[in-house]
Write an enzyme that holds these catalytic residues in place. Structure first.
Site, PDB file in Angstrom:
ATOM      1  N   GLY A  12       7.599 -90.813 138.538  1.00 31.30           N
ATOM      2  CA  GLY A  12       7.943 -90.529 137.142  1.00 31.30           C
ATOM      3  C   GLY A  12       7.788 -91.758 136.273  1.00 31.30           C
ATOM      4  CB  ALA A  20      11.637 -98.754 130.549  1.00 29.03           C
ATOM      5  CG  ASP A  36       4.409 -89.151 135.752  1.00 31.99           C
ATOM      6  OD1 ASP A  36       5.409 -89.779 135.367  1.00 31.99           O
ATOM      7  OD2 ASP A  36       4.128 -87.985 135.368  1.00 31.99           O
ATOM      8  CG  ASP A  64       4.554 -81.440 141.547  1.00 33.62           C
ATOM      9  OD1 ASP A  64       4.429 -80.373 140.939  1.00 33.62           O
ATOM     10  OD2 ASP A  64       5.661 -81.891 141.957  1.00 33.62           O
ATOM     11  CD  GLN A 148      22.855 -81.635 131.708  1.00 35.56           C
ATOM     12  OE1 GLN A 148      23.756 -82.450 131.560  1.00 35.56           O
ATOM     13  NE2 GLN A 148      21.597 -81.996 131.868  1.00 35.56           N
ATOM     14  CE1 TYR A 151      21.307 -84.540 134.635  1.00 39.64           C
ATOM     15  CE2 TYR A 151      18.995 -83.993 134.949  1.00 39.64           C
ATOM     16  CZ  TYR A 151      19.989 -84.913 134.633  1.00 39.64           C
ATOM     17  OH  TYR A 151      19.644 -86.225 134.322  1.00 39.64           O
TER      18      TYR A 151
HETATM   19  N1  LIG Z   1      17.145 -89.376 129.697  1.00 42.03           N
HETATM   20  C1  LIG Z   1      18.420 -89.324 130.043  1.00 42.03           C
HETATM   21  O1  LIG Z   1      19.348 -89.138 129.204  1.00 42.03           O
HETATM   22  C2  LIG Z   1      18.809 -89.481 131.484  1.00 42.03           C
HETATM   23  C3  LIG Z   1      17.870 -89.384 132.499  1.00 42.03           C
HETATM   24  N2  LIG Z   1      18.293 -89.506 133.811  1.00 42.03           N
HETATM   25  C4  LIG Z   1      17.332 -89.399 134.903  1.00 42.03           C
HETATM   26  O2  LIG Z   1      16.359 -90.454 134.787  1.00 42.03           O
HETATM   27  C5  LIG Z   1      15.126 -90.037 135.402  1.00 42.03           C
HETATM   28  C6  LIG Z   1      13.984 -90.253 134.422  1.00 42.03           C
HETATM   29  O3  LIG Z   1      14.254 -89.436 133.298  1.00 42.03           O
HETATM   30  P1  LIG Z   1      13.596 -89.718 131.857  1.00 42.03           P
HETATM   31  O4  LIG Z   1      12.823 -90.982 131.879  1.00 42.03           O
HETATM   32  O5  LIG Z   1      14.675 -89.522 130.867  1.00 42.03           O
HETATM   33  O6  LIG Z   1      12.617 -88.468 131.769  1.00 42.03           O
HETATM   34  P2  LIG Z   1      11.176 -88.290 131.126  1.00 42.03           P
HETATM   35  O7  LIG Z   1      10.977 -86.808 131.049  1.00 42.03           O
HETATM   36  O8  LIG Z   1      11.006 -89.125 129.934  1.00 42.03           O
HETATM   37  O9  LIG Z   1      10.198 -88.893 132.264  1.00 42.03           O
HETATM   38  C7  LIG Z   1      10.161 -88.279 133.520  1.00 42.03           C
HETATM   39  C8  LIG Z   1       8.811 -88.549 134.142  1.00 42.03           C
HETATM   40  O10 LIG Z   1       8.795 -87.896 135.408  1.00 42.03           O
HETATM   41  C9  LIG Z   1       7.599 -87.149 135.518  1.00 42.03           C
HETATM   42  N3  LIG Z   1       7.800 -85.992 136.399  1.00 42.03           N
HETATM   43  C10 LIG Z   1       8.586 -84.910 136.171  1.00 42.03           C
HETATM   44  N4  LIG Z   1       8.469 -84.035 137.183  1.00 42.03           N
HETATM   45  C11 LIG Z   1       7.592 -84.573 138.083  1.00 42.03           C
HETATM   46  C12 LIG Z   1       7.052 -84.147 139.310  1.00 42.03           C
HETATM   47  N5  LIG Z   1       7.371 -82.961 139.852  1.00 42.03           N
HETATM   48  N6  LIG Z   1       6.183 -84.972 139.954  1.00 42.03           N
HETATM   49  C13 LIG Z   1       5.842 -86.165 139.413  1.00 42.03           C
HETATM   50  N7  LIG Z   1       6.299 -86.618 138.237  1.00 42.03           N
HETATM   51  C14 LIG Z   1       7.168 -85.828 137.581  1.00 42.03           C
HETATM   52  C15 LIG Z   1       7.231 -86.727 134.103  1.00 42.03           C
HETATM   53  O11 LIG Z   1       5.842 -86.444 134.003  1.00 42.03           O
HETATM   54  C16 LIG Z   1       7.656 -87.961 133.315  1.00 42.03           C
HETATM   55  O12 LIG Z   1       6.602 -88.888 133.211  1.00 42.03           O
HETATM   56  C17 LIG Z   1      15.342 -88.562 135.799  1.00 42.03           C
HETATM   57  O13 LIG Z   1      15.676 -88.482 137.172  1.00 42.03           O
HETATM   58  C18 LIG Z   1      16.548 -88.124 134.946  1.00 42.03           C
HETATM   59  O14 LIG Z   1      17.277 -87.080 135.535  1.00 42.03           O
HETATM   60  C19 LIG Z   1      19.604 -89.723 134.164  1.00 42.03           C
HETATM   61  C20 LIG Z   1      20.556 -89.830 133.175  1.00 42.03           C
HETATM   62  C21 LIG Z   1      20.234 -89.744 131.781  1.00 42.03           C
HETATM   63  C1  LIG Z   2      18.883 -83.498 130.986  1.00 41.78           C
HETATM   64  C2  LIG Z   2      19.643 -83.673 129.757  1.00 41.78           C
HETATM   65  C3  LIG Z   2      20.718 -84.699 129.863  1.00 41.78           C
HETATM   66  C4  LIG Z   2      20.310 -85.778 130.807  1.00 41.78           C
HETATM   67  C5  LIG Z   2      21.096 -86.951 130.571  1.00 41.78           C
HETATM   68  C6  LIG Z   2      22.336 -86.938 131.390  1.00 41.78           C
HETATM   69  O1  LIG Z   2      22.269 -86.999 132.599  1.00 41.78           O
HETATM   70  C7  LIG Z   2      23.552 -86.801 130.656  1.00 41.78           C
HETATM   71  C8  LIG Z   2      24.747 -86.751 131.224  1.00 41.78           C
HETATM   72  C9  LIG Z   2      25.854 -86.374 130.359  1.00 41.78           C
HETATM   73  C10 LIG Z   2      26.029 -84.891 130.413  1.00 41.78           C
HETATM   74  C11 LIG Z   2      27.247 -84.625 129.916  1.00 41.78           C
HETATM   75  C12 LIG Z   2      27.928 -85.880 129.841  1.00 41.78           C
HETATM   76  O2  LIG Z   2      28.882 -86.137 129.164  1.00 41.78           O
HETATM   77  C13 LIG Z   2      27.232 -86.838 130.714  1.00 41.78           C
HETATM   78  C14 LIG Z   2      27.652 -88.285 130.514  1.00 41.78           C
HETATM   79  C15 LIG Z   2      27.121 -88.938 129.277  1.00 41.78           C
HETATM   80  C16 LIG Z   2      27.483 -90.433 129.216  1.00 41.78           C
HETATM   81  C17 LIG Z   2      28.931 -90.755 129.573  1.00 41.78           C
HETATM   82  C18 LIG Z   2      29.340 -92.148 129.088  1.00 41.78           C
HETATM   83  C19 LIG Z   2      30.825 -92.366 129.307  1.00 41.78           C
HETATM   84  C20 LIG Z   2      31.282 -93.702 128.742  1.00 41.78           C
HETATM   85  O3  LIG Z   2      30.578 -94.288 127.879  1.00 41.78           O
HETATM   86  O4  LIG Z   2      32.335 -94.150 129.181  1.00 41.78           O
END
Ligand SMILES: NC(=O)C1=CN([C@@H]2O[C@H](COP(=O)(O)OP(=O)(O)OC[C@H]3O[C@@H](n4cnc5c(N)ncnc54)[C@H](O)[C@@H]3O)[C@@H](O)[C@H]2O)C=CC1
Ligand SMILES: CCCCCC(=O)/C=C/[C@H]1C=CC(=O)[C@@H]1CCCCCCC(=O)O
Length: 261
Positions: A12, A20, A36, A64, A148, A151
């Site tokens: 990913g 990043a 990816d 994938d 969620q 998730y």
């Molecule tokens: N964005 C957020 O608020 C948060 C994200 N995360 C986790 O961080 C990780 C990265 O998320 P983001 O960067 O936010 O998402 P994003 O959607 O910006 O990037 C995800 C990347 O993974 C790739 N991807 C998705 N499914 C795939 C597959 N089956 N095979 C290969 N590549 C695949 C996509 O093409 C994309 O490039 C995820 O595991 C997500 O659950 C966790 C907490 C918060």
């Molecule tokens: C896929 C959509 C959301 C993905 C991002 C994620 O994983 C979010 C999690 C949040 C879902 C409900 C919540 O409240 C989770 C925590 C959000 C941050 C909590 C920070 C607490 C703190 O600052 O003390």
């Protein structure tokens, strides 16, 4: 672990948090493979990063992660190209409560596959030199929301699996540190999906709750998550750690009650 000269594989890694951390690894003179499924993002990202860091340091493999054979091939191609493997970041993840079976495959099953493949290429039990694995979970595993359910289940699963594998690595003398990273809300395309019925299904009616949570807890930048990732990569004292990254407390760690023997 010093990063310069090390070889990393990031799933990913074409956008968002993964991109990043790929950039930060390249800034620290690592060689990186981005795995990816998004060909356009992956090739576009490679073009940009090659311009910034020079050719020969970054490989993009369209794959994938749910396809076990293709993922195995991506690991092997990385070792064939760069000679070895030191760092694996199982980051690919989706938000899809509508197709929750697919989400389990990406967010949990593929993290398990990626961890086992990483051990094949890094563990001393396979005659390799050791390394480090980071599995990406979420603060949803600690402060869950009613919108969620699956998730959240996948992210709990990532933590449980990671902590057990860290213990197994010690018992089995794998020489591999295995840690979990739990970001709060991060400003990426994935976060936008909470407003889409295609992703949230019947839970989309709660989308205003999400906006309230984002306003309350704040939204992090991917570069800050990459900072946490690099600490997990470089701090050789961390194994079985659950790193949490939030606006309120920054980079910190979850603490667990010691197991009563
Ligand atoms: N964005 C957020 O608020 C948060 C994200 N995360 C986790 O961080 C990780 C990265 O998320 P983001 O960067 O936010 O998402 P994003 O959607 O910006 O990037 C995800 C990347 O993974 C790739 N991807 C998705 N499914 C795939 C597959 N089956 N095979 C290969 N590549 C695949 C996509 O093409 C994309 O490039 C995820 O595991 C997500 O659950 C966790 C907490 C918060
Ligand atoms: C896929 C959509 C959301 C993905 C991002 C994620 O994983 C979010 C999690 C949040 C879902 C409900 C919540 O409240 C989770 C925590 C959000 C941050 C909590 C920070 C607490 C703190 O600052 O003390």
């Amino acid at each position: 672990m010093a990063v310069n000269g090390k070889v990393a594989l990031v799933t990913g890694g074409a956008q968002g948090i993964g991109r990043a951390v790929v950039r930060t690894l390249l800034q620290n003179s690592a060689k990186v493979t981005v795995v990816d499924m998004n060909k356009d993002s992956g090739e576009g990202s490679k073009t940009e990063l090659d311009k910034e860091f020079g050719e020969g340091n970054l490989a993009f493999i369209q794959c994938d992660v749910r396809d076990g054979a293709a993922l195995r091939d991506a690991f092997q191609k990385t070792v064939d190209k760069f000679g070895h493997l030191d760092i694996v970041i199982n980051n690919a993840g989706i938000n899809n409560e509508k197709n929750w079976e697919k989400m389990i495959e990406v967010n949990l099953t593929s993290v398990i596959k990626g961890t086992y493949l990483a051990l094949e290429h890094m563990s001393k039990e396979h005659g390799k030199q050791g390394g480090t694995i980071i599995n990406v979970s979420s603060m949803a595993a600690f402060l869950h929301s009613p919108h969620q359910p699956v998730y959240t289940a996948t992210k709990h699963g990532v933590i449980g699996f990671t902590r057990v594998m860290a213990d197994a690595s010690i018992r089995g003398d794998y020489g591999v540190r295995i840690n979990a990273l739990c970001p709060g809300f991060v400003d990426t395309p994935l976060l936008q999906s909470v407003e889409l019925e295609d992703n949230m299904g019947k839970f989309v009616k709660f989308k205003d709750d999400f906006k309230h949570s984002m306003n309350k807890f704040g939204v992090l930048q991917p570069s800050f998550i990459a900072e946490g990732m690099m600490r997990l990569v470089t701090d050789s004292g961390l194994n079985g750690a659950v790193m949490k990254i939030t606006c309120s407390k920054g980079i910190h760690f979850h603490t667990y009650e010691p197991m009563s023997v």
